[in-house]
Design a protein around this motif. Structure first.
Motif, PDB file in Angstrom:
ATOM      1  N   ILE A 280       0.856  -1.196   0.000  1.00  0.00           N
ATOM      2  CA  ILE A 280       0.000   0.000   0.000  1.00  0.00           C
ATOM      3  C   ILE A 280       0.889   1.240   0.000  1.00  0.00           C
ATOM      4  O   ILE A 280       1.789   1.380   0.825  1.00  0.00           O
ATOM      5  CB  ILE A 280      -0.923   0.013   1.229  1.00  0.00           C
ATOM      6  CG1 ILE A 280      -1.856  -1.208   1.200  1.00  0.00           C
ATOM      7  CG2 ILE A 280      -1.747   1.302   1.267  1.00  0.00           C
ATOM      8  CD1 ILE A 280      -2.644  -1.389   2.486  1.00  0.00           C
ATOM      9  N   ASP A 292      -2.984  11.654   7.989  1.00  0.00           N
ATOM     10  CA  ASP A 292      -3.885  10.736   7.277  1.00  0.00           C
ATOM     11  C   ASP A 292      -3.112   9.879   6.283  1.00  0.00           C
ATOM     12  O   ASP A 292      -3.466   8.726   6.041  1.00  0.00           O
ATOM     13  CB  ASP A 292      -4.986  11.522   6.548  1.00  0.00           C
ATOM     14  CG  ASP A 292      -6.110  10.612   6.078  1.00  0.00           C
ATOM     15  OD1 ASP A 292      -6.500   9.721   6.854  1.00  0.00           O
ATOM     16  OD2 ASP A 292      -6.560  10.773   4.930  1.00  0.00           O
ATOM     17  N   ARG A 295      -1.829   7.037   8.285  1.00  0.00           N
ATOM     18  CA  ARG A 295      -2.921   6.088   8.571  1.00  0.00           C
ATOM     19  C   ARG A 295      -3.294   5.284   7.341  1.00  0.00           C
ATOM     20  O   ARG A 295      -3.626   4.097   7.423  1.00  0.00           O
ATOM     21  CB  ARG A 295      -4.146   6.851   9.097  1.00  0.00           C
ATOM     22  CG  ARG A 295      -4.032   7.323  10.529  1.00  0.00           C
ATOM     23  CD  ARG A 295      -5.398   7.775  11.060  1.00  0.00           C
ATOM     24  NE  ARG A 295      -5.870   8.965  10.374  1.00  0.00           N
ATOM     25  CZ  ARG A 295      -5.622  10.209  10.796  1.00  0.00           C
ATOM     26  NH1 ARG A 295      -4.899  10.395  11.893  1.00  0.00           N
ATOM     27  NH2 ARG A 295      -6.091  11.236  10.122  1.00  0.00           N
ATOM     28  N   VAL A 297      -1.527   4.058   5.002  1.00  0.00           N
ATOM     29  CA  VAL A 297      -0.649   2.913   4.709  1.00  0.00           C
ATOM     30  C   VAL A 297      -0.462   2.045   5.951  1.00  0.00           C
ATOM     31  O   VAL A 297       0.545   1.357   6.104  1.00  0.00           O
ATOM     32  CB  VAL A 297       0.718   3.382   4.155  1.00  0.00           C
ATOM     33  CG1 VAL A 297       0.534   4.128   2.847  1.00  0.00           C
ATOM     34  CG2 VAL A 297       1.475   4.238   5.162  1.00  0.00           C
ATOM     35  N   ASN A 298      -1.482   2.092   6.849  1.00  0.00           N
ATOM     36  CA  ASN A 298      -1.533   1.231   8.044  1.00  0.00           C
ATOM     37  C   ASN A 298      -0.564   1.641   9.139  1.00  0.00           C
ATOM     38  O   ASN A 298      -0.236   0.832  10.010  1.00  0.00           O
ATOM     39  CB  ASN A 298      -1.317  -0.245   7.674  1.00  0.00           C
ATOM     40  CG  ASN A 298      -2.438  -0.781   6.795  1.00  0.00           C
ATOM     41  OD1 ASN A 298      -3.590  -0.348   6.930  1.00  0.00           O
ATOM     42  ND2 ASN A 298      -2.112  -1.700   5.904  1.00  0.00           N
ATOM     43  N   GLY A 299      -0.098   2.881   9.119  1.00  0.00           N
ATOM     44  CA  GLY A 299       0.702   3.403  10.208  1.00  0.00           C
ATOM     45  C   GLY A 299       2.122   2.873  10.269  1.00  0.00           C
ATOM     46  O   GLY A 299       2.548   2.060   9.454  1.00  0.00           O
ATOM     47  N   LEU A 302       6.780   2.248   8.740  1.00  0.00           N
ATOM     48  CA  LEU A 302       6.486   2.418   7.315  1.00  0.00           C
ATOM     49  C   LEU A 302       7.764   2.852   6.588  1.00  0.00           C
ATOM     50  O   LEU A 302       8.739   3.275   7.196  1.00  0.00           O
ATOM     51  CB  LEU A 302       5.363   3.434   7.101  1.00  0.00           C
ATOM     52  CG  LEU A 302       5.483   4.836   7.710  1.00  0.00           C
ATOM     53  CD1 LEU A 302       6.378   5.729   6.873  1.00  0.00           C
ATOM     54  CD2 LEU A 302       4.114   5.460   7.840  1.00  0.00           C
ATOM     55  N   ASN A 321       4.994   6.580  14.416  1.00  0.00           N
ATOM     56  CA  ASN A 321       4.225   7.588  13.687  1.00  0.00           C
ATOM     57  C   ASN A 321       4.850   8.973  13.816  1.00  0.00           C
ATOM     58  O   ASN A 321       4.878   9.759  12.867  1.00  0.00           O
ATOM     59  CB  ASN A 321       2.788   7.629  14.207  1.00  0.00           C
ATOM     60  CG  ASN A 321       1.962   6.447  13.719  1.00  0.00           C
ATOM     61  OD1 ASN A 321       2.389   5.712  12.829  1.00  0.00           O
ATOM     62  ND2 ASN A 321       0.788   6.260  14.307  1.00  0.00           N
ATOM     63  N   GLU A 342       3.660   0.968   3.019  1.00  0.00           N
ATOM     64  CA  GLU A 342       3.548   0.083   4.177  1.00  0.00           C
ATOM     65  C   GLU A 342       4.793  -0.805   4.296  1.00  0.00           C
ATOM     66  O   GLU A 342       5.412  -1.172   3.298  1.00  0.00           O
ATOM     67  CB  GLU A 342       2.291  -0.792   4.081  1.00  0.00           C
ATOM     68  CG  GLU A 342       2.325  -1.867   3.020  1.00  0.00           C
ATOM     69  CD  GLU A 342       1.155  -2.833   3.099  1.00  0.00           C
ATOM     70  OE1 GLU A 342       0.748  -3.210   4.221  1.00  0.00           O
ATOM     71  OE2 GLU A 342       0.671  -3.244   2.020  1.00  0.00           O
ATOM     72  N   SER A 416       4.760 -11.668   1.185  1.00  0.00           N
ATOM     73  CA  SER A 416       3.972 -11.147   2.301  1.00  0.00           C
ATOM     74  C   SER A 416       2.862 -12.127   2.639  1.00  0.00           C
ATOM     75  O   SER A 416       2.627 -13.109   1.926  1.00  0.00           O
ATOM     76  CB  SER A 416       3.363  -9.789   1.925  1.00  0.00           C
ATOM     77  OG  SER A 416       2.243  -9.970   1.069  1.00  0.00           O
ATOM     78  N   LYS A 418      -0.065 -11.554   2.233  1.00  0.00           N
ATOM     79  CA  LYS A 418      -1.078 -11.384   1.178  1.00  0.00           C
ATOM     80  C   LYS A 418      -0.644 -12.011  -0.136  1.00  0.00           C
ATOM     81  O   LYS A 418      -1.318 -11.881  -1.151  1.00  0.00           O
ATOM     82  CB  LYS A 418      -1.353  -9.892   0.966  1.00  0.00           C
ATOM     83  CG  LYS A 418      -1.917  -9.178   2.175  1.00  0.00           C
ATOM     84  CD  LYS A 418      -2.162  -7.706   1.911  1.00  0.00           C
ATOM     85  CE  LYS A 418      -0.871  -6.911   1.909  1.00  0.00           C
ATOM     86  NZ  LYS A 418      -1.109  -5.442   1.834  1.00  0.00           N
TER      87      LYS A 418
END
Length: 458
Positions: A280, A292, A295, A297-299, A302, A321, A342, A416, A418
């Motif tokens: 992402i 934002d 957020r 890219v899932n925080g 990263l 973050n 991400e 990954s 996924k």
């Protein structure tokens, strides 16, 4: 010179294998190794009569893979050998006569991939026992060959240039990849010319467009160009490639494909459009959107990438973050474009480099990041090893190269939870890591790809 009736041998010596038809091969003398070994590629075992034999190829000269000698010998053993790096592997063993100086004797040789080694042969202590005393302070103590003598010995193996005229368009002729490509083309009988990108210039004219080289030489006789453009000269290098294309010269990678691959944002948009899965990724202009963006890219943790980054440079891991906000805003404050991506924790610092040539994955390696690093880049201490990729990973690599219209590409994939994800595509992939890891002659494959595309045949 003798020592108690034994010849004194140096730290390196020339060996001759008449039965293998190898007229001279330089060996490192190593009394710490029990068995001698010789560099061997394309090893195949076959049956002859009641015995097993082995067929293999030797590149006897360290700086010339173009000289390739096919050898055959009876297989006498299979042994597990531990390399200097501590890795154990099974090797085939042959027995054959060798001549060192004036002395000829039988020697056992293990067949090994020594492409990454300085010498194509290692002379171990079994060959030295009761024959030689080693003086590590001297070289070629029992026999020395001049460059002229070596060239004469291998004269029949040098191919006459009857092929294409191919230019390698790059910046540094001493880089491993560039040397290998020049060497591979010459080995196949082609006229290879190195062109420094910054020494070429263009004449734009509807009637007589030209490309000239330093000193005013007109470059108008090339059949093909192999572009290996470093990022710093992408704009000018691609302009030259377009000019060669306008003159009817085949370019292994087009200017458009190189430009697309170097623009990480545009490439990522193309991948998404063509249903190629990537981590992402976020992109924003205003610092007002930073929170934002993180957020999205899932925080943290990263990855933050400069759009123009290469070889792992300009890639930062932000572990919190707050750290991510600071880095992102710092880049934006100096008007630098970045991507936020991400972090795939389960990859454990590993990724896969697939080398794609003309729509086919010709070699693959796994890269492991150095301890403490998150990016598996060989330029930053990463380690490479051969890997068998899945059919899904193979399809992903081929499709990614096709989307960018690259005939030659280094496609980086990460595993990954996924499934396989595409990291990026390199239009000028290096050869050293993947050739050493896989033992494959990638430079030869690239030249063969040019022959195929322009339908060249001897």
């Amino acid at each position: 010179m003798k020592y108690k009736n034994l010849d004194i041998i140096g730290s390196e010596e020339w060996c001759v294998f008449e039965d293998l038809e190898i007229p001279a091969i330089k060996a490192r003398v190593d009394s710490g190794a029990k068995t001698s070994s010789i560099q061997a590629n394309n090893i195949k075992v076959y049956t002859k009569g009641a015995h097993e034999w082995v067929k293999f190829e030797v590149n006897p000269l360290q700086d010339n893979r173009g000289i390739n000698i096919e050898c055959r010998a009876r297989l006498v053993d299979r042994r597990t050998v531990k390399s200097s790096s501590g890795i154990s592997e099974e090797r085939y063993v042959i027995k054959t006569p060798v001549r060192v100086g004036d002395l000829t004797f039988d020697i056992e040789l293990t067949l090994a991939n020594r492409d990454t080694m300085e010498y194509r042969m290692l002379l171990g202590r079994e060959a030295l026992n009761e024959r030689f005393v080693v003086n590590p302070a001297v070289s070629f103590n029992v026999k020395e060959f001049t460059v002229k003598e070596i060239n004469e010995k291998y004269a029949s193996h040098f191919k006459e240039k009857t092929g294409l005229k191919i230019a390698l368009l790059a910046s540094n002729p001493l880089l491993y990849s560039n040397k290998r490509i020049m060497e591979a083309g010459e080995a196949l009988g082609h006229d290879m010319v190195f062109l420094n990108v910054e020494h070429a210039y263009m004449k734009l004219d509807a009637n007589s467009p030209e490309i000239r080289y330093r000193g005013g030489n007109i470059l108008n006789e090339f059949d093909a160009i192999i572009p290996r453009i470093k990022p710093a000269v992408t704009f000018y290098g691609c302009a030259l490639i377009r000019q060669f294309d306008n003159l009817g010269v085949y370019c292994l990678n087009s200017a458009e494909s190189i430009t697309q691959s170097r623009d990480k944002l545009f490439a990522s948009q193309l991948f998404s459009k063509n249903d190629i899965h990537i981590p992402i990724t976020g992109f924003a202009k205003s610092p007002m959107d930073t929170k934002d963006l993180i957020r999205m890219v899932n925080g943290a943790p990263l990855i933050i990438k400069l759009l123009e980054s290469t070889q792992g440079k300009g890639v930062v891991l932000a572990e919190t973050n707050k750290a991510a906000e600071s880095v992102i805003n710092a880049f934006k404050s100096v008007q630098t474009n970045i991507l936020v991506q991400e972090f795939i924790k389960e990859a454990n610092g590993q990724d896969i480099r697939c080398f794609v040539v003309n729509g086919k994955v010709v070699a693959s390696m796994q890269r492991q990041a150095e301890k403490g690093e998150f990016r598996a880049n060989l330029h930053q201490g990463g380690k490479a090893s051969v890997i068998k990729i899945t059919s899904e990973e193979r399809k992903l690599a081929v499709k990614a190269a096709k989307v960018l219209n690259l005939a030659v590409a280094g496609v980086d994939i990460i595993r990954s939870n996924k499934g396989p994800l595409l990291l990026e595509v390199n239009s000028s992939p290096g050869l050293e890591g993947i050739e050493n890891a896989t033992g494959k002659d990638i430079a030869n494959i690239m030249i063969r790809a040019i022959e195929s595309k322009i339908k060249f045949s001897v």
